[in-house]
Design a protein around this motif. Structure first.
Motif, PDB file in Angstrom:
ATOM      1  N   ALA A   1       0.823  -1.212   0.000  1.00  0.00           N
ATOM      2  CA  ALA A   1       0.000   0.000   0.000  1.00  0.00           C
ATOM      3  C   ALA A   1       0.852   1.254   0.000  1.00  0.00           C
ATOM      4  O   ALA A   1       0.457   2.289  -0.522  1.00  0.00           O
ATOM      5  N   SER A   2       2.034   1.173   0.609  1.00  0.00           N
ATOM      6  CA  SER A   2       2.926   2.314   0.679  1.00  0.00           C
ATOM      7  C   SER A   2       4.353   1.811   0.667  1.00  0.00           C
ATOM      8  O   SER A   2       4.659   0.772   1.259  1.00  0.00           O
ATOM      9  N   LEU A   3       5.223   2.540   0.012  1.00  0.00           N
ATOM     10  CA  LEU A   3       6.604   2.103  -0.133  1.00  0.00           C
ATOM     11  C   LEU A   3       7.332   2.052   1.199  1.00  0.00           C
ATOM     12  O   LEU A   3       8.085   1.133   1.484  1.00  0.00           O
ATOM     13  N   ASP A   4       7.083   3.050   2.057  1.00  0.00           N
ATOM     14  CA  ASP A   4       7.850   3.157   3.292  1.00  0.00           C
ATOM     15  C   ASP A   4       7.121   2.615   4.512  1.00  0.00           C
ATOM     16  O   ASP A   4       7.729   2.036   5.400  1.00  0.00           O
ATOM     17  N   HIS A   5       5.798   2.821   4.574  1.00  0.00           N
ATOM     18  CA  HIS A   5       5.097   2.577   5.830  1.00  0.00           C
ATOM     19  C   HIS A   5       4.340   1.262   5.888  1.00  0.00           C
ATOM     20  O   HIS A   5       3.831   0.893   6.932  1.00  0.00           O
ATOM     21  N   HIS A   6       4.240   0.533   4.768  1.00  0.00           N
ATOM     22  CA  HIS A   6       3.435  -0.676   4.803  1.00  0.00           C
ATOM     23  C   HIS A   6       4.156  -1.915   4.304  1.00  0.00           C
ATOM     24  O   HIS A   6       3.723  -3.019   4.595  1.00  0.00           O
ATOM     25  N   PHE A   7       5.222  -1.773   3.541  1.00  0.00           N
ATOM     26  CA  PHE A   7       5.882  -2.967   3.032  1.00  0.00           C
ATOM     27  C   PHE A   7       6.513  -3.757   4.171  1.00  0.00           C
ATOM     28  O   PHE A   7       7.335  -3.242   4.928  1.00  0.00           O
ATOM     29  N   GLY A   8       6.102  -5.023   4.291  1.00  0.00           N
ATOM     30  CA  GLY A   8       6.649  -5.890   5.321  1.00  0.00           C
ATOM     31  C   GLY A   8       6.050  -5.710   6.695  1.00  0.00           C
ATOM     32  O   GLY A   8       6.451  -6.391   7.637  1.00  0.00           O
ATOM     33  N   LEU A   9       5.064  -4.789   6.831  1.00  0.00           N
ATOM     34  CA  LEU A   9       4.437  -4.545   8.131  1.00  0.00           C
ATOM     35  C   LEU A   9       3.030  -5.112   8.167  1.00  0.00           C
ATOM     36  O   LEU A   9       2.341  -5.196   7.147  1.00  0.00           O
ATOM     37  N   LYS A  10       2.586  -5.494   9.368  1.00  0.00           N
ATOM     38  CA  LYS A  10       1.187  -5.825   9.575  1.00  0.00           C
ATOM     39  C   LYS A  10       0.370  -4.536   9.644  1.00  0.00           C
ATOM     40  O   LYS A  10       0.920  -3.459   9.863  1.00  0.00           O
ATOM     41  N   PRO A  11      -0.955  -4.637   9.462  1.00  0.00           N
ATOM     42  CA  PRO A  11      -1.795  -3.435   9.561  1.00  0.00           C
ATOM     43  C   PRO A  11      -1.715  -2.813  10.949  1.00  0.00           C
ATOM     44  O   PRO A  11      -1.318  -3.470  11.914  1.00  0.00           O
TER      45      PRO A  11
ATOM     46  N   ASP B   1       0.251  -0.895  24.812  1.00  0.00           N
ATOM     47  CA  ASP B   1       1.593  -0.581  24.338  1.00  0.00           C
ATOM     48  C   ASP B   1       2.483  -1.786  24.613  1.00  0.00           C
ATOM     49  O   ASP B   1       2.976  -1.959  25.725  1.00  0.00           O
ATOM     50  N   PHE B   2       2.675  -2.625  23.607  1.00  0.00           N
ATOM     51  CA  PHE B   2       3.385  -3.879  23.845  1.00  0.00           C
ATOM     52  C   PHE B   2       4.441  -4.125  22.783  1.00  0.00           C
ATOM     53  O   PHE B   2       4.449  -3.507  21.711  1.00  0.00           O
ATOM     54  N   GLU B   3       5.327  -5.072  23.092  1.00  0.00           N
ATOM     55  CA  GLU B   3       6.332  -5.575  22.162  1.00  0.00           C
ATOM     56  C   GLU B   3       6.021  -7.040  21.878  1.00  0.00           C
ATOM     57  O   GLU B   3       5.499  -7.747  22.745  1.00  0.00           O
ATOM     58  N   SER B   4       6.331  -7.489  20.670  1.00  0.00           N
ATOM     59  CA  SER B   4       5.978  -8.854  20.299  1.00  0.00           C
ATOM     60  C   SER B   4       7.029  -9.444  19.375  1.00  0.00           C
ATOM     61  O   SER B   4       7.558  -8.764  18.496  1.00  0.00           O
TER      62      SER B   4
ATOM     63  N   SER C   1       3.524  -2.164  19.176  1.00  0.00           N
ATOM     64  CA  SER C   1       2.168  -2.659  18.901  1.00  0.00           C
ATOM     65  C   SER C   1       1.818  -2.596  17.421  1.00  0.00           C
ATOM     66  O   SER C   1       0.678  -2.279  17.061  1.00  0.00           O
ATOM     67  N   TYR C   2       2.776  -2.861  16.543  1.00  0.00           N
ATOM     68  CA  TYR C   2       2.593  -2.899  15.084  1.00  0.00           C
ATOM     69  C   TYR C   2       2.395  -1.534  14.440  1.00  0.00           C
ATOM     70  O   TYR C   2       2.036  -1.450  13.265  1.00  0.00           O
ATOM     71  N   LYS C   3       2.618  -0.456  15.169  1.00  0.00           N
ATOM     72  CA  LYS C   3       2.353   0.871  14.608  1.00  0.00           C
ATOM     73  C   LYS C   3       3.349   1.232  13.509  1.00  0.00           C
ATOM     74  O   LYS C   3       2.961   1.612  12.418  1.00  0.00           O
ATOM     75  N   SER C   4       4.650   1.118  13.792  1.00  0.00           N
ATOM     76  CA  SER C   4       5.627   1.548  12.788  1.00  0.00           C
ATOM     77  C   SER C   4       6.928   0.754  12.811  1.00  0.00           C
ATOM     78  O   SER C   4       7.697   0.824  11.850  1.00  0.00           O
ATOM     79  N   THR C   5       7.199  -0.001  13.868  1.00  0.00           N
ATOM     80  CA  THR C   5       8.469  -0.729  13.957  1.00  0.00           C
ATOM     81  C   THR C   5       8.290  -2.195  13.616  1.00  0.00           C
ATOM     82  O   THR C   5       7.202  -2.756  13.739  1.00  0.00           O
ATOM     83  N   GLY C   6       9.387  -2.809  13.208  1.00  0.00           N
ATOM     84  CA  GLY C   6       9.394  -4.236  12.955  1.00  0.00           C
ATOM     85  C   GLY C   6       8.900  -4.594  11.575  1.00  0.00           C
ATOM     86  O   GLY C   6       8.563  -3.736  10.756  1.00  0.00           O
ATOM     87  N   CYS C   7       8.839  -5.924  11.308  1.00  0.00           N
ATOM     88  CA  CYS C   7       8.454  -6.386   9.976  1.00  0.00           C
ATOM     89  C   CYS C   7       8.459  -7.900   9.949  1.00  0.00           C
ATOM     90  O   CYS C   7       8.880  -8.566  10.890  1.00  0.00           O
ATOM     91  N   TYR C   8       7.978  -8.434   8.824  1.00  0.00           N
ATOM     92  CA  TYR C   8       8.138  -9.850   8.528  1.00  0.00           C
ATOM     93  C   TYR C   8       9.585 -10.142   8.132  1.00  0.00           C
ATOM     94  O   TYR C   8      10.228  -9.353   7.424  1.00  0.00           O
ATOM     95  N   ASP C   9      10.083 -11.280   8.607  1.00  0.00           N
ATOM     96  CA  ASP C   9      11.338 -11.852   8.114  1.00  0.00           C
ATOM     97  C   ASP C   9      12.492 -10.839   8.169  1.00  0.00           C
ATOM     98  O   ASP C   9      12.722 -10.239   9.207  1.00  0.00           O
ATOM     99  N   LEU C  10      13.165 -10.661   7.011  1.00  0.00           N
ATOM    100  CA  LEU C  10      14.281  -9.724   6.924  1.00  0.00           C
ATOM    101  C   LEU C  10      13.941  -8.557   6.005  1.00  0.00           C
ATOM    102  O   LEU C  10      14.823  -7.958   5.381  1.00  0.00           O
TER     103      LEU C  10
END
Length: 417
Positions: free
Chosen positions: A131-141, A214-217, A244-253
């Protein structure tokens, strides 16, 4: 006549300028895409073209994406903890009757040399599906917070707040406490159907820590996610988030953070063996354990195969640096057509069968284990089940005399509408 020519000239000038601006915008977009691809895809020592269409790059272990993370600039790659060689981790009985190893499709086409890690190459089309190059690739909603009724299998019931992703339905078995420094579970592997663009489905394990919403997973299991991967194959995946999936982290690498150490397993690559209805049942054990320095290690295993994939470094987290307070096992469907929206998505969870189909028909996770500061692996003392759409996807905790419960979950999707 002169005025007419001037008008025509102005119109042509405007048209030419518009075309030029559009071309510049497209050129800029292409530049951004190529820059993103260059950032994501590191130089390969060796490249393997898989029969399923994936391209696997064997990247120097010291040049993998993890070290682009600002907190990992001076990070030293850790040695595999000795606890993975201890008897309690190697002598467990697995749930799957078929003696099938954890095998990925790309492995049939080659292997990565020592000192490298296999990374699925990100292609332009992968980015264009986002949906977005920077904010959605590899991220959960982004997150949504919902209250769900939960059944405690110690013959009591309670209601608590389930934290899940927006447009997400989760069916989970959960244990809450303090001081969890590890967990594992045997996850039955299937290839459920995904109907809509943007839909995905998983069977997985979560370890979480934090305060309220506000959690880490950190997470791992299998997924079918055509938007991210480009087809409907069942794939091994990992995930992490600090906010909490807002902006950090991602799938895989697909972002910096997770440090891979294995040269034989690719996060995000397709699994060859999946279960069949009334046929052979396959799967793998997911293990996530904390070492003495605060790094969380990911291991997958089945029978004689046990592979340490890598770890989430302590630098990525705050509350997860010391332990997890919640461990969850179960399934999840992410779709824009959930929560009684019509028509409801036909994306399946688990095997696509409802949970009461039982062994050979429904997806399950069993041999649930947690580890606390007693340093012993044990079945959770108390567990609770949360079901957000119990008529679309349901759960069944199969308890037989003298045996541990097996947690079944899943469904076809639209049966609740």
């Amino acid at each position: 006549m002169m005025k007419y020519n001037i008008v025509i000239l102005l119109l042509w000038s405007f048209f030419a300028a518009s075309v030029k601006l559009e071309a510049q915008a497209w050129s800029l977009s292409e530049v951004e895409i190529q820059a993103k691809l260059k950032l994501l895809n590191k130089p390969a020592v060796k490249t393997i073209k898989s029969k399923d269409g994936d391209i696997i790059d064997c990247v120097s272990i010291y040049k993998q994406p993890a070290f682009d993370h600002p907190t990992l600039k001076n990070h030293k790659i850790q040695k595999i903890p000795t606890f993975f060689q201890e008897s309690q981790y190697s002598s467990e009985k697995h749930a799957f009757k078929e003696n099938i190893e954890v095998v990925q499709t790309w492995q049939k086409s080659g292997n990565c040399p020592n000192g490298t890690v296999p990374i699925r190459r990100i292609l332009k089309n992968d980015l264009l599906r986002a949906a977005s190059l920077d904010h959605h690739f590899g991220l959960k909603p982004p997150p949504l917070f919902v209250n769900s009724t939960n059944t405690n299998f110690s013959e009591s019931s309670s209601s608590f707040t389930v934290i899940s992703e927006n447009h997400s339905g989760v069916h989970i078995q959960s244990t809450s406490g303090s001081g969890y420094i590890g967990a594992q579970g045997d996850i039955n592997t299937w290839n459920p159907k995904v109907q809509l663009a943007g839909d995905s489905t998983t069977a997985q394990m979560w370890l979480k820590s934090g305060n309220g919403f506000d959690f880490e997973s950190i997470e791992a299991g299998w997924t079918v996610n055509p938007t991210l991967y480009g087809n409907n194959d069942t794939r091994l995946f990992s995930y992490w988030t600090k906010d909490s999936y807002k902006s950090t982290g991602c799938y895989d690498l697909t972002c910096s953070g997770f440090v891979q150490t294995s040269n034989v397993i690719t996060l995000g690559a397709a699994l060859i063996h999946v279960s069949t209805d009334s046929g052979p049942q396959t799967g793998f054990t997911v293990k996530i354990f904390l070492d003495e320095l605060g790094h969380w290690w990911l291991n997958v295993a089945n029978y004689n195969t046990s592979i340490v994939i890598g770890y989430w470094p302590v630098e990525l987290f705050a509350s997860l640096q010391h332990s997890a307070s919640v461990v969850q096992w179960g399934g999840q469907v992410i779709s824009s057509q959930l929560k009684h929206r019509t028509p409801h998505t036909k994306t399946e969870m688990g095997s696509g069968h409802l949970a009461d189909g039982g062994y050979g028909h429904s997806c399950f996770i069993n041999s649930l284990r947690v580890k606390d500061y007693s340093q012993m692996l044990k079945y959770p003392e108390s567990t609770t089940v949360a079901a957000q759409e119990p008529n679309c996807y349901n759960f069944f905790n199969d308890v037989k005399d003298g045996q541990e419960p097996a947690f079944y979950f899943g469904g076809p999707g639209p049966s609740c509408v």
